[in-house]
Design a protein around this motif. Structure first.
Motif, PDB file in Angstrom:
ATOM      1  N   PRO A 260       4.819 -11.612  -5.979  1.00 22.97           N
ATOM      2  CA  PRO A 260       3.870 -10.626  -6.538  1.00 22.97           C
ATOM      3  C   PRO A 260       3.795  -9.323  -5.735  1.00 22.97           C
ATOM      4  CG  PRO A 260       2.875 -12.821  -6.464  1.00 22.97           C
ATOM      5  CD  PRO A 260       4.195 -12.936  -5.765  1.00 22.97           C
ATOM      6  N   THR A 261       3.842  -9.441  -4.405  1.00 23.72           N
ATOM      7  CA  THR A 261       3.732  -8.246  -3.562  1.00 23.72           C
ATOM      8  C   THR A 261       4.894  -7.282  -3.811  1.00 23.72           C
ATOM      9  OG1 THR A 261       2.619  -9.508  -1.838  1.00 23.72           O
ATOM     10  CG2 THR A 261       3.656  -7.441  -1.153  1.00 23.72           C
ATOM     11  N   LEU A 262       6.104  -7.837  -3.728  1.00 26.61           N
ATOM     12  CA  LEU A 262       7.280  -6.970  -3.841  1.00 26.61           C
ATOM     13  C   LEU A 262       7.550  -6.580  -5.292  1.00 26.61           C
ATOM     14  CD1 LEU A 262       9.604  -8.479  -1.062  1.00 26.61           C
ATOM     15  CD2 LEU A 262       8.024  -6.542  -0.927  1.00 26.61           C
ATOM     16  N   SER A 263       7.088  -7.394  -6.246  1.00 30.42           N
ATOM     17  CA  SER A 263       7.209  -6.999  -7.656  1.00 30.42           C
ATOM     18  C   SER A 263       6.361  -5.759  -7.914  1.00 30.42           C
ATOM     19  CB  SER A 263       6.757  -8.127  -8.582  1.00 30.42           C
ATOM     20  OG  SER A 263       7.609  -9.238  -8.420  1.00 30.42           O
ATOM     21  N   ASP A 264       5.133  -5.762  -7.384  1.00 26.80           N
ATOM     22  CA  ASP A 264       4.286  -4.565  -7.509  1.00 26.80           C
ATOM     23  C   ASP A 264       4.988  -3.364  -6.876  1.00 26.80           C
ATOM     24  OD1 ASP A 264       2.254  -5.960  -8.692  1.00 26.80           O
ATOM     25  OD2 ASP A 264       0.915  -5.963  -6.950  1.00 26.80           O
ATOM     26  N   ALA A 265       5.494  -3.587  -5.650  1.00 21.28           N
ATOM     27  CA  ALA A 265       6.114  -2.480  -4.911  1.00 21.28           C
ATOM     28  C   ALA A 265       7.277  -1.891  -5.710  1.00 21.28           C
ATOM     29  CB  ALA A 265       6.590  -2.961  -3.538  1.00 21.28           C
ATOM     30  N   ARG A 266       8.094  -2.773  -6.304  1.00 24.01           N
ATOM     31  CA  ARG A 266       9.230  -2.281  -7.099  1.00 24.01           C
ATOM     32  C   ARG A 266       8.730  -1.549  -8.338  1.00 24.01           C
ATOM     33  NH1 ARG A 266      12.419  -6.185  -9.229  1.00 24.01           N
ATOM     34  NH2 ARG A 266      10.919  -7.824  -8.712  1.00 24.01           N
ATOM     35  N   ALA A 267       7.652  -2.071  -8.938  1.00 23.84           N
ATOM     36  CA  ALA A 267       7.110  -1.421 -10.134  1.00 23.84           C
ATOM     37  C   ALA A 267       6.599  -0.015  -9.808  1.00 23.84           C
ATOM     38  CB  ALA A 267       5.988  -2.261 -10.726  1.00 23.84           C
ATOM     39  N   TRP A 268       6.148   0.186  -8.556  1.00 28.96           N
ATOM     40  CA  TRP A 268       5.720   1.537  -8.133  1.00 28.96           C
ATOM     41  C   TRP A 268       6.915   2.369  -7.673  1.00 28.96           C
ATOM     42  CZ3 TRP A 268       1.491  -1.629  -5.488  1.00 28.96           C
ATOM     43  CH2 TRP A 268       0.329  -1.631  -6.272  1.00 28.96           C
ATOM     44  N   GLY A 269       8.106   1.816  -7.802  1.00 27.32           N
ATOM     45  CA  GLY A 269       9.312   2.598  -7.519  1.00 27.32           C
ATOM     46  C   GLY A 269       9.893   2.414  -6.135  1.00 27.32           C
ATOM     47  N   MET A 270       9.350   1.474  -5.356  1.00 27.22           N
ATOM     48  CA  MET A 270       9.881   1.292  -4.005  1.00 27.22           C
ATOM     49  C   MET A 270      11.272   0.669  -4.046  1.00 27.22           C
ATOM     50  SD  MET A 270       8.201  -0.697  -0.720  1.00 27.22           S
ATOM     51  CE  MET A 270       7.413   0.671   0.136  1.00 27.22           C
ATOM     52  N   THR A 271      12.186   1.212  -3.267  1.00 29.09           N
ATOM     53  CA  THR A 271      13.513   0.609  -3.086  1.00 29.09           C
ATOM     54  C   THR A 271      13.416  -0.367  -1.918  1.00 29.09           C
ATOM     55  OG1 THR A 271      14.537   2.672  -3.799  1.00 29.09           O
ATOM     56  CG2 THR A 271      15.940   1.126  -2.598  1.00 29.09           C
TER      57      THR A 271
ATOM     58  N   ALA B  77       0.828  -1.206   0.000  1.00 23.96           N
ATOM     59  CA  ALA B  77       0.000   0.000   0.000  1.00 23.96           C
ATOM     60  C   ALA B  77       0.862   1.255   0.000  1.00 23.96           C
ATOM     61  CB  ALA B  77      -0.919  -0.003   1.233  1.00 23.96           C
ATOM     62  N   LEU B  78       1.932   1.227   0.778  1.00 23.84           N
ATOM     63  CA  LEU B  78       2.798   2.411   0.875  1.00 23.84           C
ATOM     64  C   LEU B  78       3.474   2.702  -0.463  1.00 23.84           C
ATOM     65  CD1 LEU B  78       3.841   4.518   2.980  1.00 23.84           C
ATOM     66  CD2 LEU B  78       5.906   3.101   3.129  1.00 23.84           C
ATOM     67  N   ALA B  79       3.891   1.643  -1.148  1.00 25.99           N
ATOM     68  CA  ALA B  79       4.531   1.821  -2.458  1.00 25.99           C
ATOM     69  C   ALA B  79       3.545   2.458  -3.440  1.00 25.99           C
ATOM     70  CB  ALA B  79       5.027   0.470  -2.980  1.00 25.99           C
ATOM     71  N   ALA B  80       2.297   1.959  -3.441  1.00 29.10           N
ATOM     72  CA  ALA B  80       1.273   2.507  -4.345  1.00 29.10           C
ATOM     73  C   ALA B  80       0.984   3.965  -4.004  1.00 29.10           C
ATOM     74  CB  ALA B  80      -0.009   1.675  -4.253  1.00 29.10           C
ATOM     75  N   ALA B  81       0.876   4.254  -2.701  1.00 26.95           N
ATOM     76  CA  ALA B  81       0.550   5.623  -2.275  1.00 26.95           C
ATOM     77  C   ALA B  81       1.708   6.568  -2.599  1.00 26.95           C
ATOM     78  CB  ALA B  81       0.232   5.646  -0.783  1.00 26.95           C
ATOM     79  N   GLY B  82       2.936   6.132  -2.329  1.00 24.95           N
ATOM     80  CA  GLY B  82       4.105   6.964  -2.628  1.00 24.95           C
ATOM     81  C   GLY B  82       4.165   7.292  -4.108  1.00 24.95           C
ATOM     82  N   HIS B  83       3.873   6.304  -4.929  1.00 28.53           N
ATOM     83  CA  HIS B  83       3.855   6.496  -6.379  1.00 28.53           C
ATOM     84  C   HIS B  83       2.829   7.556  -6.759  1.00 28.53           C
ATOM     85  CE1 HIS B  83       4.312   5.439 -10.575  1.00 28.53           C
ATOM     86  NE2 HIS B  83       3.002   5.286 -10.673  1.00 28.53           N
ATOM     87  N   ALA B  84       1.618   7.448  -6.164  1.00 33.86           N
ATOM     88  CA  ALA B  84       0.547   8.403  -6.480  1.00 33.86           C
ATOM     89  C   ALA B  84       0.879   9.811  -5.982  1.00 33.86           C
ATOM     90  CB  ALA B  84      -0.774   7.929  -5.871  1.00 33.86           C
ATOM     91  N   LEU B  85       1.637   9.898  -4.889  1.00 36.76           N
ATOM     92  CA  LEU B  85       1.955  11.207  -4.313  1.00 36.76           C
ATOM     93  C   LEU B  85       3.236  11.798  -4.902  1.00 36.76           C
ATOM     94  CD1 LEU B  85       1.260  10.455  -0.515  1.00 36.76           C
ATOM     95  CD2 LEU B  85      -0.200  11.730  -2.084  1.00 36.76           C
ATOM     96  N   GLY B  86       3.925  11.004  -5.718  1.00 42.87           N
ATOM     97  CA  GLY B  86       5.188  11.473  -6.276  1.00 42.87           C
ATOM     98  C   GLY B  86       6.317  11.492  -5.260  1.00 42.87           C
ATOM     99  N   LEU B  87       6.224  10.612  -4.251  1.00 45.37           N
ATOM    100  CA  LEU B  87       7.260  10.539  -3.223  1.00 45.37           C
ATOM    101  C   LEU B  87       8.001   9.208  -3.306  1.00 45.37           C
ATOM    102  CD1 LEU B  87       5.405  11.967  -0.075  1.00 45.37           C
ATOM    103  CD2 LEU B  87       7.426  12.950  -1.200  1.00 45.37           C
ATOM    104  N   PRO B  88       9.343   9.226  -3.272  1.00 46.36           N
ATOM    105  CA  PRO B  88      10.095   7.971  -3.265  1.00 46.36           C
ATOM    106  C   PRO B  88       9.788   7.156  -2.005  1.00 46.36           C
ATOM    107  CG  PRO B  88      11.581   9.879  -3.408  1.00 46.36           C
ATOM    108  CD  PRO B  88      10.200  10.404  -3.191  1.00 46.36           C
ATOM    109  N   THR B  89       9.821   5.851  -2.120  1.00 45.62           N
ATOM    110  CA  THR B  89       9.556   5.001  -0.957  1.00 45.62           C
ATOM    111  C   THR B  89      10.683   3.987  -0.775  1.00 45.62           C
ATOM    112  OG1 THR B  89       8.228   3.555  -2.389  1.00 45.62           O
ATOM    113  CG2 THR B  89       7.022   5.138  -1.041  1.00 45.62           C
TER     114      THR B  89
END
Ligand SMILES: *Cc1c(COP(=O)(O)O)cnc(C)c1O
Length: 311
Positions: free
Chosen positions: A107-118, A81-93
């Motif tokens: 699947p969980t962490l693949s999504d998170a990485r796709a939203w830009g989460m490190t 959820a945090l990765a998706a929200a950070g992506h929507a807010l334009g904030l790195p996560t």
């Protein structure tokens, strides 16, 4: 768009249906049950995490945080959820993940990485220090300007977002909710209407410390006797679920016509129906179960492997 405008777009509206359901056990025990479908609140930000993150992220935005950092397991709904929200807010996560780097492709962490989460993978021993002030100070030094959010998003600012759930509920006698870190229940308790009791179904072996955690988040909980925890339905521990229980959850899911996963919503629902069968709830009670979401985590349904890897 400014980050505040992005925040308003993301969190401005909360609509999730309340669905009445049918089951022979409800009829037999003269109970009514509706499900608050918070799993449908947002397509990528899981139910209670959307509510818990709402005001945490508004604070981060108004503090002009340069990024967001938090902690979780390899199937964490919170990190997802945090990765998706950070992506929507334009904030790195940044997600600190308990476990091995090989989980990065689930699947969980693949999504998170796709939203830009490190992702930063840490061993259990390091992960255990996630609440220590010197450990957090060191993280803050390494990631200046980042807003640090505790595991599961459970912190005082998580409460007002959860409390808003009541605004969309009709009167009921019992509100039922799954409990892990306790932030969801604490937030609901902070706005509990006088006539409604809250019963939390612990999905992990909580015992005594769990009610203590809830009181730490919301001090008046200590003297409020309008809530209780059911501690015996954890099914062996967090993310553990026997084949029999899995089957029972699948059966409930199909009878009720609602998707359930075995870690939170399904485990709590199974506990609820066992209590109903045992006559735990007085006849005539109007029950509302909060479906907290978490269905993304159920995509990795390799049960045996999963229960071995969790916690
Ligand atoms: C995180 C989570 C919970 C537990 O919420 P807490 O506030 O940690 O008690 C329940 N259900 C789902 C689907 C979750 O992702």
């Amino acid at each position: 768009m400014s980050s505040l405008q992005c925040w308003q777009q993301l969190f401005g509206q909360s609509l999730s249906p309340l669905t009445p359901v049918h089951h022979p056990a409800l009829q037999k025990h003269h109970l009514s049950l509706s499900i608050k479908r918070d799993d449908l609140l947002h397509p990528s930000i899981s139910g209670n995490k959307w509510r818990k993150l709402k005001y945490v992220l508004r604070q981060a935005v108004s503090d002009r945080a340069t990024g967001l950092l938090s902690f979780g397991g390899a199937w964490s709904n919170h990190l997802h959820a945090l990765a998706a929200a950070g992506h929507a807010l334009g904030l790195p996560t940044i997600g600190m993940v308990r476990g091995e780097p090989e989980y990065a492709t689930n699947p969980t962490l693949s999504d998170a990485r796709a939203w830009g989460m490190t992702l930063e993978f840490v061993d259990r021993q390091t992960y255990r220090r996630r609440h220590d002030s010197d450990f957090l100070a060191d993280i803050a030094r390494r990631h200046p300007g980042f807003y640090l959010i505790p595991e599961g998003g459970s912190c005082p600012l998580a409460l007002p977002g959860m409390a808003e759930l009541w605004q969309t509920l009709p009167p009921c006698d019992e509100l039922l909710v799954p409990v892990a870190s306790g932030g969801t229940l604490a937030g609901l308790l902070s706005a509990r209407p006088a006539g409604t009791r809250i019963t939390g179904y612990a999905v992990l072996k909580g015992k005594e410390w769990l009610s203590g955690t809830i009181c730490d988040l919301f001090a008046p909980a200590a003297t409020d006797n309008g809530w209780q925890l059911r501690l015996e339905h954890h099914g062996g521990g967090y993310a553990k679920c026997s084949a029999t229980d899995r089957q029972a959850i699948a059966g409930l899911s199909s009878t009720l016509g609602v998707p359930l996963e075995p870690v939170y919503s399904g485990k709590a629902m199974l506990g609820l129906f066992r209590d109903i069968e045992a006559g735990f709830y007085p006849p005539g009670s109007r029950l509302v179960f909060v479906h907290t979401g978490g269905l993304q985590g159920a995509r990795a349904q390799i049960s045996a492997k999963r229960s071995g890897q969790a916690k």
